[in-house]
Design a protein around this motif. Structure first.
Motif, mmCIF file in Angstrom:
data_model
loop_
_atom_site.group_PDB
_atom_site.id
_atom_site.type_symbol
_atom_site.label_atom_id
_atom_site.label_comp_id
_atom_site.label_asym_id
_atom_site.label_seq_id
_atom_site.Cartn_x
_atom_site.Cartn_y
_atom_site.Cartn_z
ATOM 1 N N LEU A 74 0.842 -1.207 0.000
ATOM 2 C CA LEU A 74 0.000 0.000 0.000
ATOM 3 C C LEU A 74 0.871 1.249 0.000
ATOM 4 C CD1 LEU A 74 -2.877 1.236 0.186
ATOM 5 C CD2 LEU A 74 -2.613 1.234 2.655
ATOM 6 N N ALA A 75 1.938 1.217 0.795
ATOM 7 C CA ALA A 75 2.827 2.376 0.896
ATOM 8 C C ALA A 75 3.391 2.744 -0.467
ATOM 9 C CB ALA A 75 3.954 2.086 1.886
ATOM 10 N N LYS A 76 3.783 1.736 -1.205
ATOM 11 C CA LYS A 76 4.329 2.001 -2.551
ATOM 12 C C LYS A 76 3.275 2.681 -3.430
ATOM 13 C CE LYS A 76 7.323 -2.048 -2.594
ATOM 14 N NZ LYS A 76 7.329 -3.440 -3.050
ATOM 15 N N GLY A 77 2.062 2.143 -3.346
ATOM 16 C CA GLY A 77 0.977 2.702 -4.148
ATOM 17 C C GLY A 77 0.625 4.113 -3.742
ATOM 18 N N LEU A 78 0.658 4.373 -2.453
ATOM 19 C CA LEU A 78 0.281 5.714 -1.956
ATOM 20 C C LEU A 78 1.273 6.775 -2.421
ATOM 21 C CD1 LEU A 78 -0.872 4.973 1.724
ATOM 22 C CD2 LEU A 78 -2.291 5.369 -0.277
ATOM 23 N N LEU A 79 2.530 6.371 -2.592
ATOM 24 C CA LEU A 79 3.541 7.356 -3.010
ATOM 25 C C LEU A 79 3.282 7.872 -4.424
ATOM 26 C CD1 LEU A 79 6.761 5.762 -1.484
ATOM 27 C CD2 LEU A 79 5.739 7.957 -0.868
ATOM 28 N N ASP A 80 2.457 7.129 -5.161
ATOM 29 C CA ASP A 80 2.112 7.582 -6.512
ATOM 30 C C ASP A 80 1.015 8.646 -6.506
ATOM 31 O OD1 ASP A 80 3.937 5.845 -7.565
ATOM 32 O OD2 ASP A 80 2.484 4.202 -7.795
ATOM 33 N N ILE A 81 0.343 8.763 -5.375
ATOM 34 C CA ILE A 81 -0.712 9.799 -5.300
ATOM 35 C C ILE A 81 -0.039 11.164 -5.140
ATOM 36 C CG2 ILE A 81 -2.691 10.636 -3.959
ATOM 37 C CD1 ILE A 81 -3.221 7.753 -3.118
ATOM 38 N N GLU A 82 -0.502 12.127 -5.904
ATOM 39 C CA GLU A 82 0.172 13.422 -5.944
ATOM 40 C C GLU A 82 0.174 14.146 -4.598
ATOM 41 O OE1 GLU A 82 -1.229 15.821 -9.183
ATOM 42 O OE2 GLU A 82 -0.043 17.540 -8.504
ATOM 43 N N SER A 83 -0.933 14.023 -3.853
ATOM 44 C CA SER A 83 -1.017 14.768 -2.588
ATOM 45 C C SER A 83 -0.276 14.080 -1.424
ATOM 46 C CB SER A 83 -2.483 14.974 -2.195
ATOM 47 O OG SER A 83 -3.118 13.738 -2.102
ATOM 48 N N THR A 84 0.299 12.914 -1.665
ATOM 49 C CA THR A 84 1.049 12.252 -0.599
ATOM 50 C C THR A 84 2.413 12.913 -0.445
ATOM 51 O OG1 THR A 84 -0.050 10.164 -1.065
ATOM 52 C CG2 THR A 84 1.977 10.048 0.215
ATOM 53 N N ILE A 85 2.713 13.328 0.782
ATOM 54 C CA ILE A 85 4.012 13.968 1.031
ATOM 55 C C ILE A 85 5.037 12.912 1.472
ATOM 56 C CG2 ILE A 85 5.240 15.665 2.452
ATOM 57 C CD1 ILE A 85 2.512 17.136 2.688
ATOM 58 N N SER A 86 4.609 12.047 2.419
ATOM 59 C CA SER A 86 5.529 11.015 2.884
ATOM 60 C C SER A 86 4.743 9.833 3.441
ATOM 61 C CB SER A 86 6.461 11.571 3.967
ATOM 62 O OG SER A 86 5.708 11.872 5.125
ATOM 63 N N VAL A 87 5.376 8.675 3.470
ATOM 64 C CA VAL A 87 4.763 7.486 4.071
ATOM 65 C C VAL A 87 5.817 6.845 4.973
ATOM 66 C CG1 VAL A 87 3.653 5.248 3.658
ATOM 67 C CG2 VAL A 87 3.376 7.087 1.997
ATOM 68 N N GLY A 88 5.406 6.473 6.169
ATOM 69 C CA GLY A 88 6.369 5.837 7.082
ATOM 70 C C GLY A 88 5.692 4.746 7.884
ATOM 71 N N PHE A 89 6.485 3.725 8.268
ATOM 72 C CA PHE A 89 5.909 2.654 9.082
ATOM 73 C C PHE A 89 5.917 3.069 10.545
ATOM 74 C CE2 PHE A 89 6.806 0.340 5.240
ATOM 75 C CZ PHE A 89 5.725 -0.516 5.167
ATOM 76 N N GLU A 90 4.874 2.647 11.227
ATOM 77 C CA GLU A 90 4.789 2.906 12.674
ATOM 78 C C GLU A 90 5.472 1.749 13.420
ATOM 79 O OE1 GLU A 90 2.534 5.813 14.452
ATOM 80 O OE2 GLU A 90 4.087 6.231 12.974
ATOM 81 N N ASP A 91 4.968 1.370 14.592
ATOM 82 C CA ASP A 91 5.636 0.367 15.434
ATOM 83 C C ASP A 91 5.811 -0.988 14.723
ATOM 84 O OD1 ASP A 91 5.474 2.345 17.200
ATOM 85 O OD2 ASP A 91 3.706 1.559 18.255
ATOM 86 N N ASP A 92 4.793 -1.404 13.962
ATOM 87 C CA ASP A 92 4.922 -2.690 13.282
ATOM 88 C C ASP A 92 4.659 -2.504 11.776
ATOM 89 O OD1 ASP A 92 2.037 -2.913 12.798
ATOM 90 O OD2 ASP A 92 1.928 -3.071 14.982
ATOM 91 N N ARG A 93 4.793 -3.579 11.030
ATOM 92 C CA ARG A 93 4.676 -3.483 9.572
ATOM 93 C C ARG A 93 3.214 -3.414 9.123
ATOM 94 N NH1 ARG A 93 9.155 -2.080 7.125
ATOM 95 N NH2 ARG A 93 8.644 -3.242 5.250
ATOM 96 N N ASN A 94 2.294 -3.491 10.087
ATOM 97 C CA ASN A 94 0.872 -3.464 9.721
ATOM 98 C C ASN A 94 0.236 -2.082 9.904
ATOM 99 O OD1 ASN A 94 0.839 -6.209 9.101
ATOM 100 N ND2 ASN A 94 0.544 -6.739 11.256
ATOM 101 N N ARG A 95 1.092 -1.122 10.158
ATOM 102 C CA ARG A 95 0.537 0.220 10.389
ATOM 103 C C ARG A 95 1.435 1.269 9.741
ATOM 104 N NH1 ARG A 95 -1.511 3.235 15.706
ATOM 105 N NH2 ARG A 95 0.558 2.891 16.550
#
Lengths: 321, 280
Positions: A254-275
């Motif tokens: 999902l993170a990879k896909g979200l980076l293609d959205i123009e309004s996405t500034i950044s994506v980062g993982f939280e405590d585990d890989r499911n968030r």
């Protein structure tokens, strides 16, 4: 800091309320910090999180406490120990100090008595205000049996009873259920639109104020951080990035896909890989594009929420904390 | 947006009457207190023990006139109507119960805002509170002694009504004096705490503490008797009815103690409420 000049509905040039560098501190705790505001006729919302200084401002405005510095004029007069002004101002406090043993009618008659009213005129006026707030069938009951919404309404009735020119309503919707809230919002709107009272109403929930008026003053840590039309303030808020938490499986995909959205500034993982935490510049654009990404990558989302839904976070953006 | 007032008639009555505002507070207190079952019960029991029995007793026993001795002078095997101890004791108990929540509750739940967000001065608030308490207290401390005097005068066998009416006049003063002192003392204690129970017990206990202190130290110097509020009230009654102070008590010290109990409670009360109402 944003400064939007308010339109004056009634066309007069004298502000209803004018605060200049108003400060109030309680020992080491600051209630108001160089607070500046101009409020004109109509309904004005004071919005801020708990402890922002809303109640302190109201208490100074009705003359209950004295500011440590600065000046405040309410209808052109200093409110401190000003009985003449107190007779023209109504106040609905945020806390509940109603006597449970008293009936609604008796409470209102006491308020009327404190304003020097008596006799048939007072009885008639009590009937009028209970009708305005919609409590005409409950007025002879003990306040102890009232719901939270009814208690707020009887306090509201007490504030309008002496036909004050200006009403200060401190958190009048707090603790009420959705039905009562809707009804109270209608009553508050009618106080200006039908009864002609100027109203200053506070809340820590922006959408509540939005339903009553388009004019707001945002207050945070004792300072005014913005004032003006809600639409303009919303635009300002939208300029700042929003953070969204998404939980589910296959979050890396999902993170990879979200980076293609123009309004996405950044994506980062939280405590585990499911968030993951997503920072976006425009919520509408982001939520418009999100379903396509989810469907294309066949991802299951368990939950999704904005971490900055609270007004506190909005204020932090505005003061650039 | 223009404003259209729809079917609305604004209040055009008199909004400046100060007395009416004070009366609103007095009326609230009087109504609240008399709707309390506890207070009514205490009032009835106190009435029966302190007032009704002496009224019946003194009316049926043959007497020529109402005399000062009936009211205050100690007689063998008992006391005067007002100085037997029961009157002051029950009055104090009644004051403790009636006055305990008058200010303390406002301090506790911030009801000060209810009053001081209105066009009300500190003086008006205090006059209302004291007036309300005074009215309730007078049901026990003022009206019954008058009833006692009238009952005794109505059943007197002698024809000298001047003497009886003079005693009635003194009784009026004693009633107002007792009601004022106990009311102002009770309300003062109420303004010192947010807890109603502390205020009630405090008013009652402080009288006894002063009484014990007075009793202990009067063994060394009889002037310490004036510290005892029970003695102070009894000696004041004696003076009002035309008797002398005990020879061992200094009139100057007595006057000072009397002035203190009259002035200190109201001064403390005003200062404390003013500080609270006028903000900081």
């Amino acid at each position: 800091m944003m400064d939007i000049k308010q339109e004056k509905d009634r066309g007069d040039n004298v502000p209803l309320i004018e605060a200049n560098d108003l400060s109030k501190w309680y020992g080491e705790v600051i209630g108001l910090n160089s607070f500046n505001v101009e409020i004109s006729s109509g309904i004005t919302g004071i919005v801020g999180p708990n402890g922002a200084g809303k109640s302190t401002f109201f208490k100074i405005a009705i003359g209950l406490i004295k500011p440590n510095s600065g000046a405040l004029k309410v209808m052109g007069e200093d409110p401190w120990l000003n009985l003449k002004l107190a007779a023209r101002v109504g106040f609905c406090p945020d806390y509940d100090n109603l006597s449970n043993d008293s009936t609604g009618e008796r409470f209102l008659k006491l308020i009327g008595g404190l304003h020097g009213m008596s006799g048939n005129s007072l009885t008639k006026r009590v009937e009028e205000v209970t009708e305005i707030v919609g409590l005409e069938n409950e007025i002879h009951r003990n306040i102890g049996g009232y719901s939270m919404g009814m208690r707020q309404k009887i306090k509201l009735a007490g504030s309008i009873l002496p036909n004050s020119d200006l009403l200060f309503l401190d958190e009048p919707l707090s603790g009420t259920d959705p039905k009562s809230r809707k009804s109270l919002i209608e009553v508050i709107k009618s106080l200006y639109e039908e009864q002609g009272h100027d109203v200053v109403v506070s809340s820590h929930v922006l959408p509540e104020i939005e339903k009553m008026t388009s004019r707001v003053v945002l207050i945070y840590k004792g300072r005014r951080i913005a004032s003006g039309e809600i639409s303009e303030i919303r635009e300002l808020i939208d300029k700042y990035p929003h953070q969204i938490i998404i939980e589910g499986s296959e979050m890396s995909e999902l993170a990879k896909g979200l980076l293609d959205i123009e309004s996405t500034i950044s994506v980062g993982f939280e405590d585990d890989r499911n968030r993951i935490k997503v920072e976006v510049s425009n919520l509408d654009d982001f939520f418009g594009a999100l379903p396509e990404v989810v469907v294309n990558k066949n991802i299951e989302i368990e939950s999704m929420y904005s971490v900055d839904e609270g007004l506190e976070a909005v204020f932090k953006y505005l003061v650039e904390e | 947006m223009s404003v259209e007032r729809i079917e609305y008639t604004s209040w055009e009555g008199q909004k400046s009457s100060r007395l009416r505002r004070i009366y609103a507070i007095v009326k609230k207190i009087f109504r609240d207190k008399l709707s309390s079952k506890g207070i009514l019960l205490l009032l009835i029991i106190g009435m029966m023990i302190t007032h009704v029995l002496p009224i019946i007793g003194n009316s049926v026993v043959p007497h020529e006139a109402l005399t000062s001795e009936m009211m205050v002078k100690t007689i063998p095997g008992g006391g005067g109507y007002l100085t037997s101890g029961l009157f002051i004791l029950f009055s104090l108990l009644f004051a403790s119960v009636v006055c305990s929540d008058l200010i303390s509750r406002d301090l506790q739940d911030n009801s000060f805002v209810l009053y001081f967000s209105r066009p009300i001065r500190t003086e008006d608030y205090l006059l209302g509170k004291l007036g309300g308490a005074f009215t309730v207290m007078s049901l026990f401390c003022f009206l019954p002694p008058i009833a006692f005097s009238l009952a005794v005068i109505a059943t007197q066998t002698g024809g000298d009504y001047i003497v009886s009416l003079r005693v009635l006049g003194d009784t009026l003063i004693v009633g107002i004096f007792t009601t004022f002192i106990l009311t102002s003392f009770g309300v003062m204690i109420s303004c010192l705490t947010k807890k109603t129970s502390y205020a009630g017990v405090g008013a009652f206990a402080s009288f006894f503490v002063l009484s014990v202190v007075g009793g202990v130290f009067s063994g060394f110097d009889p002037n310490w008797q004036v510290i005892d509020p029970f003695n102070l009230l009894n000696y004041s009654y004696d003076l009002i009815y035309g008797f002398d102070l005990p020879s061992e008590v200094s009139p100057i010290l007595f006057s000072f103690a009397l002035l203190s109990i009259l002035a200190i409670p109201t001064t403390v009360l005003y200062y404390r409420v003013y500080r609270r109402s006028a903000g900081k």
